[in-house]
Scaffold this motif. Sequence first.
Motif, mmCIF file in Angstrom:
data_model
loop_
_atom_site.group_PDB
_atom_site.id
_atom_site.type_symbol
_atom_site.label_atom_id
_atom_site.label_comp_id
_atom_site.label_asym_id
_atom_site.label_seq_id
_atom_site.Cartn_x
_atom_site.Cartn_y
_atom_site.Cartn_z
ATOM 1 N N PHE A 185 39.740 48.340 40.672
ATOM 2 C CA PHE A 185 40.024 49.765 40.749
ATOM 3 C C PHE A 185 40.828 50.094 42.001
ATOM 4 N N ASP A 186 40.537 49.359 43.076
ATOM 5 C CA ASP A 186 41.261 49.559 44.329
ATOM 6 C C ASP A 186 42.180 48.377 44.595
ATOM 7 N N LYS A 187 43.076 48.572 45.506
ATOM 8 C CA LYS A 187 44.091 47.583 45.802
ATOM 9 C C LYS A 187 43.476 46.326 46.402
ATOM 10 N N LEU A 188 43.889 45.136 45.880
ATOM 11 C CA LEU A 188 43.429 43.865 46.425
ATOM 12 C C LEU A 188 44.031 43.655 47.804
ATOM 13 N N THR A 189 43.258 42.968 48.655
ATOM 14 C CA THR A 189 43.716 42.791 50.035
ATOM 15 C C THR A 189 43.883 41.339 50.440
ATOM 16 N N SER A 190 43.327 40.376 49.665
ATOM 17 C CA SER A 190 43.396 38.970 50.097
ATOM 18 C C SER A 190 43.369 38.048 48.889
ATOM 19 N N PRO A 191 43.934 36.837 49.041
ATOM 20 C CA PRO A 191 43.821 35.831 47.980
ATOM 21 C C PRO A 191 42.375 35.511 47.629
ATOM 22 N N LYS A 192 41.504 35.592 48.637
ATOM 23 C CA LYS A 192 40.088 35.315 48.359
ATOM 24 C C LYS A 192 39.548 36.267 47.300
ATOM 25 N N THR A 199 56.616 49.592 40.931
ATOM 26 C CA THR A 199 57.343 49.099 42.104
ATOM 27 C C THR A 199 56.406 48.675 43.226
ATOM 28 N N ASP A 200 55.144 48.823 43.002
ATOM 29 C CA ASP A 200 54.166 48.436 44.030
ATOM 30 C C ASP A 200 54.356 46.954 44.370
ATOM 31 N N GLU A 201 54.575 46.653 45.606
ATOM 32 C CA GLU A 201 54.841 45.277 46.018
ATOM 33 C C GLU A 201 53.633 44.369 45.792
ATOM 34 N N SER A 202 52.463 44.932 45.844
ATOM 35 C CA SER A 202 51.272 44.100 45.696
ATOM 36 C C SER A 202 51.202 43.463 44.312
ATOM 37 N N ALA A 203 51.652 44.217 43.276
ATOM 38 C CA ALA A 203 51.632 43.651 41.929
ATOM 39 C C ALA A 203 52.538 42.439 41.844
ATOM 40 N N ALA A 204 53.746 42.565 42.393
ATOM 41 C CA ALA A 204 54.661 41.419 42.392
ATOM 42 C C ALA A 204 54.091 40.280 43.207
ATOM 43 N N GLN A 205 53.418 40.615 44.280
ATOM 44 C CA GLN A 205 52.828 39.595 45.149
ATOM 45 C C GLN A 205 51.791 38.757 44.389
ATOM 46 N N TRP A 206 50.944 39.423 43.634
ATOM 47 C CA TRP A 206 49.908 38.687 42.894
ATOM 48 C C TRP A 206 50.519 37.902 41.741
ATOM 49 N N ARG A 207 51.540 38.461 41.084
ATOM 50 C CA ARG A 207 52.203 37.701 40.024
ATOM 51 C C ARG A 207 52.833 36.435 40.605
ATOM 52 N N GLU A 262 51.938 32.565 39.636
ATOM 53 C CA GLU A 262 52.957 31.626 39.185
ATOM 54 C C GLU A 262 52.977 30.374 40.058
ATOM 55 N N ARG A 263 52.823 30.558 41.376
ATOM 56 C CA ARG A 263 52.801 29.395 42.265
ATOM 57 C C ARG A 263 51.633 28.475 41.922
ATOM 58 N N MET A 264 50.469 29.051 41.605
ATOM 59 C CA MET A 264 49.307 28.236 41.238
ATOM 60 C C MET A 264 49.576 27.492 39.927
ATOM 61 N N LYS A 265 50.129 28.204 38.920
ATOM 62 C CA LYS A 265 50.433 27.546 37.644
ATOM 63 C C LYS A 265 51.439 26.416 37.843
ATOM 64 N N GLN A 266 52.449 26.679 38.698
ATOM 65 C CA GLN A 266 53.461 25.660 38.951
ATOM 66 C C GLN A 266 52.830 24.414 39.549
ATOM 67 N N ARG A 267 51.843 24.631 40.437
ATOM 68 C CA ARG A 267 51.182 23.491 41.052
ATOM 69 C C ARG A 267 50.464 22.649 40.005
ATOM 70 N N TYR A 268 49.781 23.303 39.064
ATOM 71 C CA TYR A 268 49.085 22.561 37.997
ATOM 72 C C TYR A 268 50.092 21.782 37.152
ATOM 73 N N GLU A 269 51.192 22.473 36.763
ATOM 74 C CA GLU A 269 52.163 21.831 35.879
ATOM 75 C C GLU A 269 52.849 20.666 36.569
#
Length: 1498
Positions: A534-541, A565-573, A577-584
């Motif tokens: 509901f509120d904005k995420l603040t950390s990868p944890k 345009t919220d930068e946080s959404a792009a940040q989490w995407r 993607e970086r995590m998926k790339q690591r698995y692949e």
Amino acid sequence: MALHYDGSASESESSDEALDEAIISPLPTTVFEDQQSRPPPITTTKKPTDSSGTSTPSDQGETPEPLTMTPPSARAYQLEMLEVSLKGNVIVAMDTGSGKTRVAVLRIIKELERSEKRVWFLAPTVELADQQFRVLQAQIAVVQSRLILGSDNVDAWSDQRTWDAVLLNIRIVVSTFQILFDAVQHDFVRLDSLSLIVIDEAHNCVKMNAAARLMKEFYRPTKAAGHYVPHILGLTASPLMRFNLDGIDILEDILDAVCRTPTLHREELLAQVNRPEMITVPYGTPADSTEVTYSFATTRTMASLRQVYHQLDIMMDPYILRLLKSKNTPRTQEAIRKAMEKHNTYCQRQMESFCARALEICKQLGPWAADYYIWRVISEFTEANTLSDETASEEERIYLAAAFKKVETPPPFGVPDDNDLSPKARALLNILQQDRENPMGIVFVKERATVAVLSHVLSVHPISSSHQKTRFRVGSVVGTSKMPGRRRDFLDLSRKEDIFSLDNFRKGKTNLLVATSVLEEGIDVPACNLVICFDKLTSPKSFIQRRGRARMTTSQLYLLVEDETDESAAQWRDFEERMKQRYEDDMRERKLLEDLEGVVDGEFADYPILVANKTGARLTVQDAKGHLQHFCASLSTRRFVDWTPYYIFHDVEGNPVTNVSQQTLLKATVYLPASLNPEHRRFTGMRAWYSERQACMDAAFVAYRALYEVGLVNDNLLPLREADVLGLLEQRAGFALVKEQLDPWYNIALAWKQGKEMFRRRLTILGPADRDQDGDQSMRSRVTAEFELALPVPIPYMGPLAIWWDRDSRWEVSVGTDMSVSSKEDDGGVRLTAADDTEEPEAKDHTGALLAFAFGYRQRYRKPVVPGVQYAVRLVSLDRPDLNADDMSRLEFAVDMVGRQILPQHLIRHPVDFDHPYIYMGHMPTKPTVDLIGRPYRGFNEAPEDAAYVVVRNWPKKAGFFRQPNPQPSKNLEVPLVAKPYPRVLPADQVRVDSIPSVFTHAGMLVPAITSALEIHLVAADLLAARLSELDITEEHLSLVVTAICATAARAPTDYERIEFLGDSILKFCTTINAAAKNLLWPEGYLSLYKDKIVANSRLARAAVDFGLDRYIIYKSFTLHKWQPMNVDELLEKAGNNGSATKMRQLPTKTLADVVEALIGVAYIVGGGPKALQCISMFLPDVKWQSIDDGREILYNNALSRHTLPVTMRPLEELIGYSFTKKSLLVEAMTHCSYTGPDSIACLDRLEFVGDSILDYVVVKHLFGIVDPRPLENSEMHLLRTALVNGDLLAFLVMEWALDVEITVLASPDNDPISSAKEKAKIPFWSFMRHSSPDIGMIQRETGKRYEALRGEIHEALFGNGTTWYYPWAQLARLQAQKSYSDIFESLLGAVWVDSGSLDECEKVVERIGILPLFRRLRQGGVHMLHPKEELGRLAGNLKVDYQVAVAVTGLDEREFECRVVLGEERCVAHVDKCLTKEEARVRAAAEACRVLKAESS
């Protein structure tokens, strides 16, 4: 609450949680776990039954477990992490819900077993510490654990004595980070007293965190100085607190550990991973951004609150007033100045915070929510008697209450519409409105107050509630603190009821939680399919942990953002993607390594093929892995056990592989289930490979080949089937066509004709004792007759024989050897030849006369008894040598015969009626009236009135029974019986009197019984001489053989039931030991099949026929109906006509088997175990039997010699009262088959198999040995055995059996100084069982709760001296203990016997646990032991008993059972409910039905 009378309830299993493989180094050791489907097992584990034949609770039966269950035991990747942690400090990084705590439990168990030091478990929050403590307490019950929180007033533990007392005998401590840091800082706890520190949510160990300081300020300096430091195990879902990947290195440096995640087969793991779909939802901003401002123009309530706040008079503030009343000092004046200048008082701060929170709620949720918040805060505050904030004064509470009364707070009626809600709240409702099957979700918010208000909005809004009652059931969870003095802000709207929300969520009573970040980490939460930030995420944890909550199939993770345009959404995407790339990338590298191997599926160059010699069946390396999985799955069907083989990888030199992505040659080692012999549980592949897949196949092939070579795989290269273990299976028919019973009379008749030498014994007949006026029996008044018993064959010894004359009187017959005739004697009595007979054979044979006395009057409708004819048995009176048939009716009746003691000692005869015998009762001078006579004779009415009459009663038609006759019911129950004074009268001038006493007629009546008993003894003697001569059983024990061959149906003087009860136990004991000793590699399932095959009735029945035993079994019922004496000529003629040697009969196969077991019991009584085993080998010669001592020696030598007890098991020998020579036997006895890991040696199954027969042997031996005041009947022994060794009772006694240890109990945390007291804590025997199943720990915890609730009632019923005289069947059924409780006791018995070789030592253990004391208690009598279901069957008679069980589903993991008992077609006699299982419902219902029926009958 739904009722389903089909007795079923659907169960859902939670899906397997996957790992978080994000940007973490691979592990040095890799584990493989095959996930193929398990085939149907070919073996089953035996289940104990109660007296009614119903199954008791077992590891395979029904249990009161939750519907949602965790994985049955440790998974391969968890074992991999365990192995890594044993080799050094490690931070285990695994996704939320994948089982990090399970790794910690396994690691702690290993540490406790190898070290006497303490383990300290750290958690970042109070909630998590409390949860993990409960988990550890349930999973590791064998040691004492303690939870230490700030609420325990730890700050007051200011001396070493207090800390030493608190930690006395405590092996596991759970606390928050700060508590351990403070204890080490003040030197109350030293690092060298700890063997392992577990740090949960280890990613928090950064900067000035207490755990980070502990490591930096104490751990690292101590290690640098060369001193001992404990091992470190960190647990985390993500080691990243920020986006900087260097955070991993920092965390590793702080914790002096390496961060690892499993490198299990990626493709298989990813198949299990249900990563949620990440969706961003823009909610926009309000149309008028100035609408919500500090001017509070939004709502009247908010404006009123703000106005009241501004109008507060600072001079009337309680804090200011308190300062003004205090001593006027510069310090006081400065405090007043600052408080008034900055409005810095408690009341001012609370009002300002109240306004700010209302404003924030208005921004987040809308004006309706803000008004609701204000109204609820004020309502709850004014209704409360005291402030929840303990630091505020009563004056401040009154001051705030007065201010709140000025706020205009109308209740928020109705439900909010779209205009009343914020865009953000409407976006949330739109998400919830979407169609979703079985929704289960969490809404994460930032503020506590927002949790309370949002949960209310969701609970009343139509989209999520009213018209869709099954849609969302909303709860709320916020963090709490147990620190004393910590303020609890009333503005948070925290409620005590909130603590139940999480529990309700786990149980399915609620399916949507609104929570703060407290649910992000650690707390055990069911898998969800919907998570909303509901509120904005603040950390990868936070991102990783919240994502881990949404791990159900087709789940979604929603991120609410203001706009696209919220930068946080792009940040989490980008992060995703970086995590998926690591698995692949990793998958591509691993695929490349397999390609480098150059192996195409189906082609393994020059790899050997396994070919079965007998059948030519083939197995290639490509098929080995699947076959091995199938083999392991077929070993058993026990619950809680993962039978899947697991694989560990290493390099060619056996070292762990640090990075499987490198081009390193691998070898695999496969570990098989613990039920197999330790020597055949670990196999390593022959070759090295670049890929894990080929290495696994290689190891599987080596394992399967070894299993084939030792005979655990058949010639078709498949797991053994029952036919492989037992050969062709026998189907037991109900009856078998066998030879006719041996007839000894033909040979006797032939001997009479051939003039063979005669054998004579003294036969004494003793009449029933008369009773004096006090009812006591007088031996001096008993009539006696002595005879010479003569036969032309040896006469077997016959012990005293009881023969019932009628229901109330019993005669005794004994055959002695003291014939005073000077001639040659042997065991068959005195021997005379035919030449020794006198010239008057009638004088030497009174048999005909005796039969004439008793049966001569029946010649009118039967063949007459002819005196002087040679009968098969010759009886000669030693009291009256001149006895003959003419003594019957020789004397005329005279009145003075009574005075001359002729009457009533002699019988009255009625010559008109073929000398019918009567018993004299008196005489009458005149004829009595007919109404006084019970049965007038024909012509009575015409008889003269003034003549004399004799009063008599009938001589019985039948007399001489081996069993006490049952009461004879009246032929017409509707006509009451009226006793008449004269049973029968006869004219005195028409009767005669015998010249000999009636004892001779009695003796004649007993001839059929004596002859039948003599026949049985002759048959037994022939069996002993012809077939059982090798057993060397003397004539002294012939009566035992007689007992063994007489079936109950024969109604003989005795029957085999008691001795068969003993023989059955001896046979099973001998078979069990031989099966275990001869098949050291077989798991328990195969051994049980093998034993059951040998002792099966079908096998024993065939053995009886093969041995020729069928000719010696006495089965035909002895009856006096139409009995006729057989003379020698008739016997020879009958044998010639019938050909008895070839005549056949039908016998029940169970009878054939029972006689075999009875003879085994005879052999045991005569010569103990060795002779019993000799007897067994005679009947079952195809089994190569070993002596019990040899079998025990084999089992002992097979046990590991050099094995030390784990530290946690050392107290166990004190509890048992026995010290093991081979400690490995005790470890094996206490190891459940779910226990996994490369170091596990064996599980308890085989020892339990042995111990089960030992326990039965010990109990049966005591039951059979009872002789005072009389031997127990077979039914009594069965009932007592069922009461003593049923699974529920054993479980209760196992729970009772405990070792006392001293611990410290603290007084109330508020006390200062701390006061404490020593108290005895119990370490129960069951807690020593090692297992790897979280479900077992959970069920043990729930069983313990039921035990505590039921203990008093059960213990009083079993051992108390009060008024409770019933066996607590229903209470034991409600206990619902798993079979594992009784299993560990039986396995312990098996271990004690194998180690000591002494059954006496086993008996001591049975005594200590309480079985033999209970046996003595039950022997006292008065305890109603019959099982309710069996008792109900008896009370119901011929009526059908129908148990109608219904299941009541009360929640996702809660269900109850109820049962109705219906008799006949429609009568319901009992109904019970609120039962934990179906079996408990049936038992309780049966007990209630018995109570009702017995009350009706009384």
